[in-house]
Design a protein around this motif. Structure first.
Motif, short mmCIF file in Angstrom:
data_model
loop_
_atom_site.label_atom_id
_atom_site.label_comp_id
_atom_site.label_asym_id
_atom_site.label_seq_id
_atom_site.Cartn_x
_atom_site.Cartn_y
_atom_site.Cartn_z
N VAL A 116 50.15 -12.04 -25.92
CA VAL A 116 51.30 -11.91 -25.03
C VAL A 116 50.81 -11.09 -23.85
N GLY A 117 50.46 -11.79 -22.80
CA GLY A 117 49.87 -11.16 -21.63
C GLY A 117 50.93 -10.74 -20.64
N GLY A 118 50.62 -10.92 -19.39
CA GLY A 118 51.55 -10.56 -18.34
C GLY A 118 51.77 -11.74 -17.41
N ALA A 119 52.60 -11.52 -16.42
CA ALA A 119 52.95 -12.57 -15.46
C ALA A 119 51.93 -12.71 -14.34
N ALA A 120 51.02 -11.78 -14.23
CA ALA A 120 50.07 -11.77 -13.11
C ALA A 120 49.35 -13.09 -12.88
N PRO A 121 48.91 -13.83 -13.92
CA PRO A 121 48.19 -15.09 -13.68
C PRO A 121 49.07 -16.26 -13.26
N LEU A 122 50.38 -16.10 -13.30
CA LEU A 122 51.27 -17.20 -12.92
C LEU A 122 51.25 -17.41 -11.41
N SER A 168 46.37 -7.57 -16.72
CA SER A 168 46.81 -8.88 -17.21
C SER A 168 45.81 -9.97 -16.84
N LEU A 169 45.32 -9.93 -15.60
CA LEU A 169 44.32 -10.90 -15.17
C LEU A 169 43.02 -10.73 -15.96
N ALA A 170 42.62 -9.48 -16.19
CA ALA A 170 41.39 -9.22 -16.95
C ALA A 170 41.55 -9.69 -18.40
N GLN A 171 42.74 -9.55 -18.94
CA GLN A 171 43.00 -9.99 -20.31
C GLN A 171 42.87 -11.51 -20.42
N LEU A 172 43.45 -12.24 -19.49
CA LEU A 172 43.32 -13.69 -19.51
C LEU A 172 41.86 -14.10 -19.31
N GLU A 173 41.15 -13.43 -18.42
CA GLU A 173 39.73 -13.74 -18.21
C GLU A 173 38.91 -13.48 -19.47
N ALA A 174 39.24 -12.41 -20.19
CA ALA A 174 38.54 -12.12 -21.46
C ALA A 174 38.74 -13.27 -22.44
N CYS A 175 39.93 -13.83 -22.46
CA CYS A 175 40.20 -14.98 -23.33
C CYS A 175 39.40 -16.19 -22.87
N ARG A 176 39.44 -16.47 -21.59
CA ARG A 176 38.75 -17.64 -21.05
C ARG A 176 37.23 -17.58 -21.25
N ARG A 177 36.66 -16.38 -21.16
CA ARG A 177 35.21 -16.21 -21.29
C ARG A 177 34.75 -16.20 -22.74
N HIS A 178 35.64 -15.91 -23.67
CA HIS A 178 35.25 -15.76 -25.07
C HIS A 178 34.89 -17.12 -25.68
N ASP A 187 49.00 -21.22 -3.54
CA ASP A 187 47.88 -20.69 -4.32
C ASP A 187 48.01 -19.18 -4.56
N LEU A 188 49.20 -18.65 -4.35
CA LEU A 188 49.43 -17.21 -4.48
C LEU A 188 49.79 -16.87 -5.92
N LEU A 189 49.01 -15.99 -6.53
CA LEU A 189 49.33 -15.53 -7.89
C LEU A 189 50.41 -14.46 -7.83
N VAL A 190 51.17 -14.35 -8.88
CA VAL A 190 52.17 -13.29 -8.98
C VAL A 190 51.50 -11.93 -8.77
N ALA A 191 50.28 -11.76 -9.29
CA ALA A 191 49.54 -10.50 -9.15
C ALA A 191 49.34 -10.11 -7.69
N ASP A 192 49.25 -11.09 -6.81
CA ASP A 192 48.98 -10.84 -5.40
C ASP A 192 50.22 -10.89 -4.53
N ASP A 193 51.37 -11.05 -5.14
CA ASP A 193 52.63 -11.18 -4.40
C ASP A 193 53.41 -9.87 -4.48
N PRO A 194 53.51 -9.12 -3.38
CA PRO A 194 54.21 -7.84 -3.43
C PRO A 194 55.70 -7.97 -3.77
N ALA A 195 56.25 -9.17 -3.64
CA ALA A 195 57.65 -9.37 -4.04
C ALA A 195 57.80 -9.24 -5.55
N PHE A 196 56.74 -9.55 -6.29
CA PHE A 196 56.77 -9.44 -7.75
C PHE A 196 56.04 -8.21 -8.26
N VAL A 197 54.96 -7.84 -7.60
CA VAL A 197 54.12 -6.74 -8.08
C VAL A 197 53.99 -5.68 -6.98
#
Length: 166
Positions: free
Chosen positions: A100-106, A134-144, A113-123
């Motif tokens: 259960v990650g975060g919304a950042a990768p959405l 959250s982004l690092a967590q998803l990347e850890a999954c993708r790289r594993h 092409d704007l991620l939630v992580a890069d949108d000041p309206a959300f973050v």
């Protein structure tokens, strides 16, 4: 089903534990603060600080692990490596993992092409470290190398509320 909930006393973890128990599953609740859990039937409790790299993550006796850990301010950079350690343990035992990650990768509705992580309206600036984790967590999954994981991105503003069943 036997389910281990890592981060069982947090906002999401507590709800996952309650839902799994209500559906008749056997649950192992893993938390730094397990005394915060109301003991119930089919609930085993383990006190573990998963941010401590020497802490053993045991998943061999469960069918699925649900990782719901959110780290304290200043410790966000530990989330990616922690997720990798959980996936290592899952790979050793063949246990499926739901992260259960975060919304950042959405994707944000404010740009193609704007991620939630890069949108000041959300973050806002105060939440940037959490979004980066959250982004690092998803990347850890993708790289594993282990592929029996699912990453769930809840909405950017996740708050306690009534159960809707949706």
């Amino acid at each position: 089903m036997r389910i281990s909930v890592l981060g069982a006393t947090g906002m999401v973890g507590r709800e996952v534990v309650a839902e799994a128990l209500s559906r008749g599953h056997a649950v192992t609740a893993v938390s730094r603060r397990p005394t915060d859990l109301a003991l119930r039937g089919r609930l085993a409790v383990q006190r573990r600080d998963l941010t401590d790299r020497s802490t053993w993550i045991e998943l061999s006796d469960v069918d699925v692990a649900v990782l719901t850990v959110r780290l304290a301010a200043g410790d966000e950079e530990l989330l990616g490596p922690l997720t990798g350690r959980v996936l290592d343990a899952a790979a050793s035992s063949g246990t499926r993992v739901v992260v259960v990650g975060g919304a950042a990768p959405l994707l944000s509705p404010h740009g193609a092409d704007l991620l939630v992580a890069d949108d000041p309206a959300f973050v806002p600036e105060a939440w940037r470290a959490v979004a980066a984790a959250s982004l690092a967590q998803l990347e850890a999954c993708r790289r594993h190398a282990y592929e029996a994981w699912t990453y769930v991105s809840p909405p950017a503003h996740l708050e306690p509320g009534p159960r809707t069943g949706l």
